[in-house]
Structures are given as C-alpha cells and as structure tokens.
Design a protein around this motif. Structure first.
Motif, PDB file in Angstrom:
ATOM      1  N   MET A   1       1.021  -1.278   0.045  1.00 39.17           N
ATOM      2  CA  MET A   1      -0.070   0.112  -0.018  1.00 39.17           C
ATOM      3  C   MET A   1       0.928   1.263  -0.215  1.00 39.17           C
ATOM      4  O   MET A   1       1.903   1.511   0.590  1.00 39.17           O
ATOM      5  N   ALA A   2       0.715   2.334  -0.847  1.00 39.62           N
ATOM      6  CA  ALA A   2       1.398   3.470  -1.063  1.00 39.62           C
ATOM      7  C   ALA A   2       1.056   4.345   0.233  1.00 39.62           C
ATOM      8  O   ALA A   2      -0.031   4.288   0.541  1.00 39.62           O
ATOM      9  N   ARG A   3       2.022   5.015   0.511  1.00 39.78           N
ATOM     10  CA  ARG A   3       2.039   6.214   1.800  1.00 39.78           C
ATOM     11  C   ARG A   3       2.089   7.246   1.088  1.00 39.78           C
ATOM     12  O   ARG A   3       2.196   7.464  -0.057  1.00 39.78           O
ATOM     13  N   THR A   4       1.881   8.415   1.872  1.00 41.57           N
ATOM     14  CA  THR A   4       2.037   9.794   1.286  1.00 41.57           C
ATOM     15  C   THR A   4       3.222  10.485   2.106  1.00 41.57           C
ATOM     16  O   THR A   4       3.378  10.128   3.147  1.00 41.57           O
ATOM     17  N   TYR A   5       3.659  11.577   1.671  1.00 40.70           N
ATOM     18  CA  TYR A   5       4.605  12.396   2.155  1.00 40.70           C
ATOM     19  C   TYR A   5       4.270  13.865   1.940  1.00 40.70           C
ATOM     20  O   TYR A   5       3.860  14.232   0.537  1.00 40.70           O
ATOM     21  N   LYS A   6       4.172  14.888   2.917  1.00 43.50           N
ATOM     22  CA  LYS A   6       3.912  16.135   2.774  1.00 43.50           C
ATOM     23  C   LYS A   6       5.137  16.851   2.951  1.00 43.50           C
ATOM     24  O   LYS A   6       5.859  16.841   3.795  1.00 43.50           O
ATOM     25  N   THR A   7       5.359  17.723   1.453  1.00 40.80           N
ATOM     26  CA  THR A   7       6.662  18.263   1.707  1.00 40.80           C
ATOM     27  C   THR A   7       6.955  19.462   2.806  1.00 40.80           C
ATOM     28  O   THR A   7       5.755  20.004   3.092  1.00 40.80           O
ATOM     29  N   LYS A   8       8.163  19.594   2.997  1.00 46.83           N
ATOM     30  CA  LYS A   8       8.519  20.785   3.630  1.00 46.83           C
ATOM     31  C   LYS A   8       9.350  21.622   2.731  1.00 46.83           C
ATOM     32  O   LYS A   8       9.850  21.271   1.877  1.00 46.83           O
ATOM     33  N   SER A   9       9.322  22.917   3.065  1.00 43.88           N
ATOM     34  CA  SER A   9      10.076  23.922   2.066  1.00 43.88           C
ATOM     35  C   SER A   9      11.464  23.648   1.678  1.00 43.88           C
ATOM     36  O   SER A   9      12.121  23.406   2.939  1.00 43.88           O
TER      37      SER A   9
ATOM     38  N   ILE B   1      13.807  13.549  -0.311  1.00 42.05           N
ATOM     39  CA  ILE B   1      12.636  12.686   0.122  1.00 42.05           C
ATOM     40  C   ILE B   1      12.977  11.148  -0.042  1.00 42.05           C
ATOM     41  O   ILE B   1      12.708  10.528   0.858  1.00 42.05           O
ATOM     42  N   ALA B   2      13.376  10.769  -1.138  1.00 37.96           N
ATOM     43  CA  ALA B   2      13.809   9.424  -1.360  1.00 37.96           C
ATOM     44  C   ALA B   2      14.589   8.794  -0.303  1.00 37.96           C
ATOM     45  O   ALA B   2      14.423   7.923   0.238  1.00 37.96           O
ATOM     46  N   LYS B   3      15.713   9.476   0.159  1.00 35.42           N
ATOM     47  CA  LYS B   3      16.501   9.170   1.209  1.00 35.42           C
ATOM     48  C   LYS B   3      15.721   9.164   2.455  1.00 35.42           C
ATOM     49  O   LYS B   3      15.939   8.375   3.224  1.00 35.42           O
ATOM     50  N   ASP B   4      14.976  10.138   2.773  1.00 38.53           N
ATOM     51  CA  ASP B   4      14.162   9.956   4.131  1.00 38.53           C
ATOM     52  C   ASP B   4      13.169   8.737   4.216  1.00 38.53           C
ATOM     53  O   ASP B   4      12.781   8.216   5.095  1.00 38.53           O
ATOM     54  N   MET B   5      12.411   8.587   3.103  1.00 42.03           N
ATOM     55  CA  MET B   5      11.474   7.626   2.974  1.00 42.03           C
ATOM     56  C   MET B   5      11.835   6.375   2.645  1.00 42.03           C
ATOM     57  O   MET B   5      11.363   5.359   3.167  1.00 42.03           O
TER      58      MET B   5
ATOM     59  N   THR C   1      11.819   6.230  -8.717  1.00 40.41           N
ATOM     60  CA  THR C   1      10.643   5.614  -8.225  1.00 40.41           C
ATOM     61  C   THR C   1       9.729   6.608  -7.587  1.00 40.41           C
ATOM     62  O   THR C   1       8.412   6.403  -8.074  1.00 40.41           O
ATOM     63  N   LEU C   2      10.074   7.433  -6.910  1.00 41.38           N
ATOM     64  CA  LEU C   2       9.147   8.534  -6.294  1.00 41.38           C
ATOM     65  C   LEU C   2       8.689   9.459  -7.232  1.00 41.38           C
ATOM     66  O   LEU C   2       7.651   9.760  -7.357  1.00 41.38           O
ATOM     67  N   MET C   3       9.815   9.796  -8.296  1.00 43.43           N
ATOM     68  CA  MET C   3       9.161  10.656  -9.441  1.00 43.43           C
ATOM     69  C   MET C   3       8.154  10.001 -10.263  1.00 43.43           C
ATOM     70  O   MET C   3       7.245  10.582 -10.889  1.00 43.43           O
ATOM     71  N   GLN C   4       8.277   8.719 -10.697  1.00 45.57           N
ATOM     72  CA  GLN C   4       7.406   7.989 -11.317  1.00 45.57           C
ATOM     73  C   GLN C   4       5.928   8.078 -10.970  1.00 45.57           C
ATOM     74  O   GLN C   4       5.127   8.117 -11.600  1.00 45.57           O
ATOM     75  N   ALA C   5       5.752   7.902  -9.573  1.00 44.57           N
ATOM     76  CA  ALA C   5       4.450   7.858  -9.088  1.00 44.57           C
ATOM     77  C   ALA C   5       3.911   9.295  -8.949  1.00 44.57           C
ATOM     78  O   ALA C   5       2.955   9.173  -8.474  1.00 44.57           O
ATOM     79  N   ASN C   6       4.631  10.488  -9.069  1.00 46.52           N
ATOM     80  CA  ASN C   6       4.376  11.658  -8.984  1.00 46.52           C
ATOM     81  C   ASN C   6       4.411  12.545 -10.119  1.00 46.52           C
ATOM     82  O   ASN C   6       4.951  13.701 -10.129  1.00 46.52           O
TER      83      ASN C   6
ATOM     84  N   VAL D   1       4.146   7.950  -2.150  1.00 45.65           N
ATOM     85  CA  VAL D   1       5.244   7.026  -1.873  1.00 45.65           C
ATOM     86  C   VAL D   1       4.952   5.614  -1.869  1.00 45.65           C
ATOM     87  O   VAL D   1       4.507   4.958  -1.049  1.00 45.65           O
ATOM     88  N   PRO D   2       5.218   5.199  -2.947  1.00 44.54           N
ATOM     89  CA  PRO D   2       4.900   3.826  -3.236  1.00 44.54           C
ATOM     90  C   PRO D   2       5.890   2.730  -2.509  1.00 44.54           C
ATOM     91  O   PRO D   2       6.998   3.135  -2.228  1.00 44.54           O
TER      92      PRO D   2
END
Length: 72
Positions: free
Chosen positions: A1-9, A16-20, A29-34, A51-52
């Motif tokens: 199940m995909a999650r979501t991530y709310k960006t920070k400035s 984001i990929a490193k964090d997630m 992978t993150l870019m392809q999903a968004n 975030v798949p």
C-alpha cells in the motif's frame, strides 16, 4: 500500500527518497509515482506526494557495485 509524504519547504526528490526509503537511488521511483510534479526541483511546503512501496528483495549491500562491497 502506498503512503504519502507532505513536503517541507526546500525538499528535493533525492532528499525525500533518502528520508522515505533510506537511499537517494529511489528518487526515480518516487518521481514516476508523482509525474504531475516532475517540473518541481525544489518543493514548497504542503505538497502531498505518493510514496509507493518498493521491493525489498534486494538489500542495500547487493545493490552496490563490486568495488564498493566489503567482500569484493
């Protein structure tokens, strides 16, 4: 199940990929999903990204090139 991530400035795809996922290598992978946000290099706060889930078949060690492995 995909999650979501709310960006920070100031967030960027690789950070984001490193964090997630624990590695910048999953930025694609993150870019392809968004794809609707591909024109953004640095995010403002509050953008919701999908975030798949990724396959865990490959360990971080196995993905390293042979010269970066401790046994190689």
């Amino acid at each position: 199940m995909a999650r979501t991530y709310k960006t920070k400035s100031g967030d960027r795809w690789d950070g984001i990929a490193k964090d997630m996922y624990g590695s910048e290598k999953y930025a694609d992978t993150l870019m392809q999903a968004n794809v609707e946000h591909l024109n953004i290099l640095q995010f403002d706060s509050g953008v919701i990204l999908t975030v798949p889930d990724i396959s865990t078949d490959e360990t971080e060690f196995e993905s390293l090139p042979p010269w970066r492995r401790e046994d190689g």
